[in-house]
Design a protein around this motif. Structure first.
Motif, short mmCIF file in Angstrom:
data_model
loop_
_atom_site.label_atom_id
_atom_site.label_comp_id
_atom_site.label_asym_id
_atom_site.label_seq_id
_atom_site.Cartn_x
_atom_site.Cartn_y
_atom_site.Cartn_z
N GLY A 38 47.33 29.45 39.25
CA GLY A 38 48.61 28.76 39.28
C GLY A 38 49.12 28.34 37.92
N GLU A 39 48.24 28.40 36.88
CA GLU A 39 48.65 28.01 35.53
C GLU A 39 49.24 29.18 34.73
N THR A 56 52.89 33.44 30.30
CA THR A 56 52.57 32.13 29.73
C THR A 56 51.35 31.55 30.44
N ASP A 57 50.35 31.05 29.64
CA ASP A 57 49.12 30.46 30.16
C ASP A 57 49.09 28.97 29.82
N TYR A 107 56.59 44.63 38.92
CA TYR A 107 55.36 44.66 38.11
C TYR A 107 54.30 43.76 38.73
N ARG A 108 53.04 44.23 38.65
CA ARG A 108 51.89 43.44 39.09
C ARG A 108 51.19 42.90 37.84
N VAL A 109 51.02 41.57 37.80
CA VAL A 109 50.37 40.91 36.66
C VAL A 109 49.02 40.38 37.12
N ASN A 110 47.95 40.93 36.52
CA ASN A 110 46.58 40.58 36.91
C ASN A 110 45.94 39.70 35.85
N VAL A 111 45.19 38.65 36.29
CA VAL A 111 44.52 37.72 35.38
C VAL A 111 43.04 37.69 35.71
N ASN A 112 42.20 37.73 34.67
CA ASN A 112 40.76 37.66 34.85
C ASN A 112 40.17 36.66 33.85
N VAL A 113 39.52 35.60 34.39
CA VAL A 113 38.82 34.60 33.59
C VAL A 113 37.41 34.47 34.16
N ASN A 121 45.98 38.26 41.05
CA ASN A 121 47.35 38.60 40.66
C ASN A 121 48.24 37.38 40.75
N ILE A 122 49.21 37.34 39.84
CA ILE A 122 50.23 36.29 39.92
C ILE A 122 51.13 36.62 41.09
N GLU A 123 51.21 35.68 42.03
CA GLU A 123 52.01 35.90 43.24
C GLU A 123 53.31 35.11 43.18
N PRO A 124 54.43 35.71 43.63
CA PRO A 124 54.56 37.11 44.04
C PRO A 124 54.63 38.04 42.82
#
Length: 233
Positions: A38-39, A56-57, A107-113, A121-124
């Motif tokens: 969510g960030e 943005t993170d 576009y699909r934006v994927n985040v991995n931590v 993925n950032i939804e939507p």
């Protein structure tokens, strides 16, 4: 002694409750400070006439996150736009992907931590705006046929017009040529004489003939006088 034992037991219980409460508080606060999907926020932006995808993170814990962007087509990845690493901050750390997005592209934006966000993925999904960054110039409208300007006559047009006789001039020329001439027409006999050449030598021949007649008549006259003289003697 019994009273002191009771006090000791109570103290142990109080310490246990306090430790458990502290652990619970630390656990909740740890989860609150941990990185979560969510960030992260993604936007399709413009830099001049070029398109960009900005991520943005706003992670308070400052974890390093790997962000990947994919162009979607009917719910499937069509191509990978790029991948970058970002370290979140309270104010927000930003990374930019150069992408000339088409209006309405998805576009699909994927985040991995590691240990916090496992390839989420950032939804939507990110949908590009309906207006492109580069504005297309609309062609100038063509004027109607009724409003089209008349063609400009060239410089040679008057010369051509003067060389070609107008209809009125042609009619006048035809009338003049058809009008009867006042000069007498040549007779049929004259035309025959012109063909034989008599009209040009008639005077000369007549003069020569007249002279011969006079000479002949004189000779006959003098000849008769001589004969009469001879006969009288």
């Amino acid at each position: 002694m019994s009273i002191s034992r009771r006090n000791a037991r109570r103290s142990v219980r109080i310490l246990g409750l306090a430790s458990a409460s502290a652990a619970l508080v630390l656990g909740v606060s740890g989860q609150a400070l941990a990185c979560n999907i969510g960030e992260f926020k993604a936007e399709a932006t413009c830099k001049g006439e070029k398109g960009q995808i900005t991520v943005t993170d706003r992670d308070f814990s400052g974890q390093k996150a790997t962000v990947s962007v994919f162009l979607e087509n009917n719910g499937a990845d069509e191509k990978k736009i790029g991948e970058q690493v970002v370290t979140g901050t309270k104010e927000g750390a930003t990374i930019v992907f150069d992408e000339d997005w088409a209006p309405g592209a998805v576009y699909r934006v994927n985040v991995n931590v590691p240990r916090f966000i496992d390839n989420k993925n950032i939804e939507p999904n990110l949908t590009a705006p309906a207006t492109a960054c580069k504005k297309e110039e609309s062609p100038s409208p063509t004027p109607p046929a009724s409003e089209s300007p008349a063609p400009t006559p060239s410089a040679s047009a008057p010369a051509e017009d003067s060389a070609t006789p107008s209809a009125s001039e042609s009619s006048a020329a035809g009338a003049v040529s058809e009008a009867p001439s006042n000069a007498p027409s040549a007779a049929i006999g004259d035309s025959n004489l012109a063909e034989t050449g008599a009209n040009s030598n008639t005077g000369l021949i007549a003069g020569v003939a007249g002279a011969l007649v006079v000479v002949g008549g004189g000779a006959v006259y003098f000849g008769m006088r001589r004969r009469g003289a001879k006969s009288g003697s």
